[in-house]
Enzyme design. Structure first.
Site, short mmCIF file in Angstrom:
data_model
loop_
_atom_site.label_atom_id
_atom_site.label_comp_id
_atom_site.label_asym_id
_atom_site.label_seq_id
_atom_site.Cartn_x
_atom_site.Cartn_y
_atom_site.Cartn_z
N ARG A 1 -3.42 -10.10 4.88
CA ARG A 1 -3.82 -10.24 3.48
C ARG A 1 -2.68 -9.69 2.62
NH1 ARG A 1 -6.17 -7.01 -0.47
NH2 ARG A 1 -7.76 -8.00 -1.80
N LYS B 1 0.81 -1.21 0.00
CA LYS B 1 0.00 0.00 0.00
C LYS B 1 0.84 1.27 0.00
CE LYS B 1 -4.37 -1.93 1.41
NZ LYS B 1 -5.49 -1.96 2.37
#
Length: 296
Positions: free
Chosen positions: A263, A223
């Site tokens: 995840r 991210k």
């Protein structure tokens, strides 16, 4: 060292933080640029992630990167269902990543065992009733709005308490809508209506999220905040695919903080990391404490 992971009714129990591998059946994912958009490629990718050590596979057909526009419902179904069906037929524990109740319902009936809704049930008012009726576990993520304008909503005075309070509201709504409380998982929504400092503060405060009494999913993989941390001297972040070592570092921190699962896009390093955290705990003779109130 925390060992609070909790149990999720309807899913296997692992003796460590679990690893959820990501299969993006999209042409525009921020992380892999459509590498798995073809159905057969996506199925193979899911099987490869399992072989690399994934415990679950999360299949999604809609990009939720900042600024993304929504795909229409028939296209999302076309992308997702064949992949879910094929992976479930191979014995995989499949999660479907969707904000649409219709997609969730059809995916569960095709073999998905978990619904991972980045809106926490807020984008589609039919989602909570559908999940309740199907009786499957549900991920409630912290969310403030669609990808097109979520960056404008990244305004907090104290991010951890505010995320906690908003997640609690979403959990309460899910339970009021009929979902079994023992089937709920929480996700702080890293990168969703949050700046890099917000994300880092949430990582530092992961232990505080156990106050919600439910197992914690941490989805930090590749991210933007990792790109900010790793940026070069002129502020240029590395490409998303060059953030996997940093992702494994977050996996280690999350497992240490008692997360139920992480995840990730690339599984191998994170699968090693969670096993190392477990081995260190065993070596120290630290047994898992009883689950936090409401966590089991």
């Amino acid at each position: 060292m925390s060992a609070i992971r909790g149990r999720v009714r309807g899913l296997p129990e692992w003796d460590r933080c679990a690893v959820m591998g990501v299969v993006n059946v999209t042409p525009d994912s921020f992380s892999d640029g459509g590498r798995w958009f073809d159905t057969e490629a996506a199925i193979k990718r899911g099987l490869d992630l399992l072989a690399q050590g994934a415990d679950l596979v999360d299949v999604g057909g809609e990009s939720t990167r900042p600024g993304a526009t929504r795909v229409d419902e028939p296209e999302e179904i076309r992308r997702v269902l064949p992949v879910v069906r094929a992976l479930a037929a191979e014995g995989a524990v499949v999660s479907v990543d969707t904000m649409r109740a219709s997609v969730a319902e059809r995916a569960v009936r095709a073999g998905a065992r978990l619904v991972n809704d980045v809106s926490g049930g807020r984008a589609d008012p039919a989602m909570v009733p559908v999940v309740a009726a199907e009786g499957v576990p549900f991920v409630v993520m912290h969310w403030r709005g669609q990808s097109a304008d979520m960056n404008d909503r990244a305004v907090y005075r104290r991010v951890v308490p505010e995320v906690l309070a908003e997640l609690r509201q979403s959990l309460d709504a899910a339970v009021a809508g009929g979902i079994d409380p023992e089937s709920l998982i929480v996700d702080p929504g890293l990168g969703f209506a949050k700046t890099a400092p917000h994300d880092l503060e949430l990582i530092a405060g992961l232990g505080q999220l156990h106050a919600l009494g439910r197992p914690l999913l941490v989805a930090a993989s590749r991210k933007r905040f990792l790109g900010t941390v790793l940026a070069d001297a002129d502020g240029t972040p590395p490409p998303a695919r060059d953030r996997d070592a940093a992702t494994a570092a977050i996996t280690t921190l999350a497992a240490h903080a008692g997360a139920w699962a992480v995840r990730v896009h690339e599984v191998a390093a994170s699968a090693d990391a969670v096993r190392v955290v477990r081995a260190v705990r065993d070596q120290r003779g630290v047994s898992d404490p009883p689950p936090a109130p409401g966590a089991g």
